[in-house]
Design a protein around this motif. Structure first.
Motif, short mmCIF file in Angstrom:
data_model
loop_
_atom_site.label_atom_id
_atom_site.label_comp_id
_atom_site.label_asym_id
_atom_site.label_seq_id
_atom_site.Cartn_x
_atom_site.Cartn_y
_atom_site.Cartn_z
N GLN A 50 6.06 -4.08 14.70
CA GLN A 50 5.51 -5.16 13.88
C GLN A 50 5.47 -4.72 12.44
OE1 GLN A 50 1.71 -6.17 15.72
NE2 GLN A 50 2.58 -8.13 16.26
N CYS A 51 5.55 -5.69 11.54
CA CYS A 51 5.42 -5.32 10.12
C CYS A 51 3.95 -5.07 9.81
CB CYS A 51 6.00 -6.41 9.22
SG CYS A 51 5.12 -7.94 9.24
N CYS A 54 1.53 -8.11 9.72
CA CYS A 54 1.28 -8.72 11.03
C CYS A 54 0.38 -7.80 11.86
CB CYS A 54 2.57 -8.99 11.76
SG CYS A 54 3.48 -10.40 11.11
N ARG A 82 13.14 -7.50 1.16
CA ARG A 82 12.70 -7.31 2.55
C ARG A 82 13.21 -5.99 3.12
NH1 ARG A 82 14.38 -10.04 7.34
NH2 ARG A 82 16.05 -11.00 6.18
N GLY A 86 9.99 -3.86 4.33
CA GLY A 86 9.91 -3.77 5.78
C GLY A 86 9.03 -4.84 6.39
N CYS A 88 8.42 -8.81 7.98
CA CYS A 88 9.22 -9.81 8.68
C CYS A 88 9.47 -10.98 7.73
CB CYS A 88 8.53 -10.25 9.96
SG CYS A 88 6.99 -11.11 9.72
N LYS A 89 10.37 -11.87 8.17
CA LYS A 89 10.83 -12.93 7.26
C LYS A 89 9.69 -13.80 6.76
CE LYS A 89 15.56 -13.95 8.02
NZ LYS A 89 16.54 -14.57 8.89
N ASN A 90 8.81 -14.20 7.68
CA ASN A 90 7.72 -15.11 7.31
C ASN A 90 6.80 -14.48 6.28
OD1 ASN A 90 8.53 -17.12 9.04
ND2 ASN A 90 7.36 -16.30 10.76
N LYS A 91 6.43 -13.23 6.53
CA LYS A 91 5.46 -12.58 5.65
C LYS A 91 6.07 -12.31 4.28
CE LYS A 91 1.90 -12.29 8.32
NZ LYS A 91 0.73 -13.10 8.06
#
Ligand code: ZN
Lengths: 135, 150
Positions: A50-51, A54, A82, A86, A88-91
């Protein structure tokens, strides 16, 4: 003396184990074939990566400009990509959106990082990106 | 009524005057049938860039965030009112963020390209397109000679 006591303890434990196993077998008398492979989940399965946002369950917010400034380059004030952060796309999208908001509200500078935050702990290493870049 | 956040920068002034200004600002919202849920004071601090407003250059400001519930048609009205206010240096209105419940997709993003869903989709789309490198024009004219100049 101690040896004898140890031996007797072991024999008692063994007996108890036998009784226990026979009890279990009595419960499901049909499945008694020990040679069949046991159905189980893969014990070597890796944990889901997980990033960092998250993992800690953080939603970036434009008022929390101290957190947002950690994703900003101290030299140019630009937002790291990104492959460096590191996330994720949403964050990553959320972080970029909130940084633009914070800069608009004059919480955060555009072209440099606030010198008060320069010694904040680093969340990632810009020198070692996941994917190499030409800068 | 949707909830908004009004981020407001108010010029340097003594505390009593600041109170008056905040009263004036919040009365604007109340007059138009809005509700203020919360007023957050983010403190007095130097701005990261100088801002000129109403003929004066400001380098410091009092930062406030008003959490407000108003009608959507009121927002532009409020913005216009605050832009005329001499004490307000800068103001921004944002909708309150929805709490996202999406799971982290980092694991899928770190897979090799052939296993990534978006790459597979791109390949599928590519199969429906004409391949420029192997395409050969077909002369289905039905004639036994070529009708155009070669
Ligand atoms: Zn994530």
């Amino acid at each position: 003396m101690a040896l004898i006591r140890n031996l007797s303890m072991r024999s008692i434990m063994l007996n108890m184990k036998k009784v226990f196993i026979s009890d279990v077998r009595g419960l499901n008398s049909e499945a008694v074939n020990d040679d069949l492979p046991v159905e189980m989940e893969n014990p070597y399965k890796k944990e889901k990566r997980q990033c960092i946002l998250c993992k800690l369950n953080i939603n970036p917010d434009y008022k929390n400009y101290r957190l947002l400034s950690q994703f900003q380059s101290p030299y140019t004030g630009r937002i790291y990509g990104r492959h460096i952060t590191g996330l994720c796309k949403n964050k990553q999208e959320a972080v970029e959106r909130e940084i633009v908001k914070a800069q608009n509200c004059a919480y955060m500078p555009y072209f440099y990082k606030d010198k008060v935050f320069l010694k904040d702990p680093r969340l990632f290493d810009p020198e070692n990106p996941v994917r190499s870049h030409r800068f | 009524m949707p909830s908004y956040e009004i981020a407001m920068m108010i010029r340097t002034m003594p505390k009593a005057e600041l109170k008056n200004t905040l009263m004036r600002v919040s009365n604007c919202i109340f007059d138009r049938g809005g509700i203020i849920r919360k007023i957050e004071n983010l403190g007095f601090r130097p701005m990261p860039y100088k801002t000129s407003a109403h003929g004066i250059v400001h380098r410091e400001a009092n930062y406030f965030v008003l959490k407000v519930d108003t009608g959507t048609n009121v927002v532009s009205d409020l913005k216009e009112e605050y832009s005329r206010d001499v004490d307000v240096i800068r103001q921004r209105v944002y909708k309150v963020n929805q709490e996202s419940t999406d799971q982290c997709s980092l694991e899928e993003e770190l897979l090799p390209p052939a296993y990534r869903k978006e790459v597979q989709k791109m390949i599928e789309v590519g199969k429906t397109q004409v391949n420029r490198f192997t395409f050969k024009f077909k002369y289905n004219s039905g004639l036994d000679y070529y009708p155009f100049q070669r």
